[in-house]
Scaffold this motif. Structure first.
Motif, PDB file in Angstrom:
ATOM      1  N   ILE A 264       0.847  -1.190   0.000  1.00 54.73           N
ATOM      2  CA  ILE A 264       0.000   0.000   0.000  1.00 54.73           C
ATOM      3  C   ILE A 264       0.884   1.243   0.000  1.00 54.73           C
ATOM      4  CG2 ILE A 264      -1.815   1.231   1.268  1.00 54.73           C
ATOM      5  CD1 ILE A 264      -2.592  -1.580   0.210  1.00 54.73           C
TER       6      ILE A 264
ATOM      7  N   ARG B 130      -2.198   6.014   0.644  1.00 51.49           N
ATOM      8  CA  ARG B 130      -3.420   5.209   0.528  1.00 51.49           C
ATOM      9  C   ARG B 130      -3.652   4.354   1.770  1.00 51.49           C
ATOM     10  NH1 ARG B 130      -6.840   7.157  -1.831  1.00 51.49           N
ATOM     11  NH2 ARG B 130      -7.917   5.192  -2.059  1.00 51.49           N
TER      12      ARG B 130
ATOM     13  N   ASP C 295      -4.334  -1.218   8.395  1.00 50.68           N
ATOM     14  CA  ASP C 295      -3.214  -1.662   7.560  1.00 50.68           C
ATOM     15  C   ASP C 295      -2.010  -1.889   8.467  1.00 50.68           C
ATOM     16  OD1 ASP C 295      -4.674  -1.466   5.219  1.00 50.68           O
ATOM     17  OD2 ASP C 295      -3.781   0.432   4.590  1.00 50.68           O
TER      18      ASP C 295
ATOM     19  N   ARG D 167      -2.018  -4.407   3.322  1.00 47.21           N
ATOM     20  CA  ARG D 167      -3.429  -4.400   3.694  1.00 47.21           C
ATOM     21  C   ARG D 167      -3.835  -5.822   4.044  1.00 47.21           C
ATOM     22  NH1 ARG D 167      -6.318  -0.327   0.568  1.00 47.21           N
ATOM     23  NH2 ARG D 167      -5.293   0.849   2.228  1.00 47.21           N
TER      24      ARG D 167
END
Length: 178
Positions: A115, A119, A124, A175
């Motif tokens: 990621i 973002r 995460d 993620r």
């Protein structure tokens, strides 16, 4: 109006007024001239909605609830303490019954998309290390912050990704919730 202590001096009212005006002008001038520069820790972080908001919120709340738990190498329970990957494993197992790899290196190597920093979404995993080797992991909670178990003698805590040490050792994110 009651007389002030300045009124008792010859020309005191004028002197008191000039002093007050000078202080106000000085404060305004200093406030503009001496405004602290924006530091790296005031970076604006985009808000990215997680794919599974309910699960991400459960992870977030559990991780934040463990702040203050003592660090212990190899630890993976609130009673015994946590190391970084033990914390991640405990939170995901406890809240979502999800079994993850045990080490930060294995967590970073697990299948799934990397990621980009802009973002990042709540829940995460964020990784840190040096010379291409991952040695630390935390759980992103939003607004550039993450929960982690940093080191011997410390406790689980909330830190900023753009803090001096973490910014220089950031190595990516994964993620877990799709």
């Amino acid at each position: 109006m009651a007389p002030s202590r300045w009124d008792r001096l010859p020309g005191g009212r004028l002197l008191g007024g000039l002093l007050a005006l000078g202080l106000l002008a000085g404060c305004g001038h200093d406030a503009v001239r001496r405004a602290p520069p924006r530091s790296a820790s005031t970076r604006a972080w985009p808000t990215v909605a997680p794919a599974d908001p309910a699960s991400a919120n459960a992870v977030l709340m559990r991780a934040l609830g463990l702040v203050g738990t003592p660090y212990r190498y190899g630890g993976n329970t609130p009673e015994g303490g946590f190391d970084c990957s033990g914390l991640v494993n405990y939170v995901y197992r406890d809240m979502l019954d999800l079994r993850l790899p045990r080490s930060s290196r294995d967590l970073a190597a697990m299948q799934g998309p990397r990621i980009p920093e802009d973002r990042l979404a709540t829940a995460d995993l964020v990784f840190f290390g040096s010379a291409g080797a991952v040695s630390h992991v935390g759980i992103y909670v939003g607004e550039g912050r993450f929960v982690h178990a940093p080191s011997t003698g410390g406790t689980v805590r909330l830190d900023r990704l753009d803090g001096p040490y973490w910014r220089d050792h950031y190595s990516g994110a994964k993620r877990v919730l799709h």
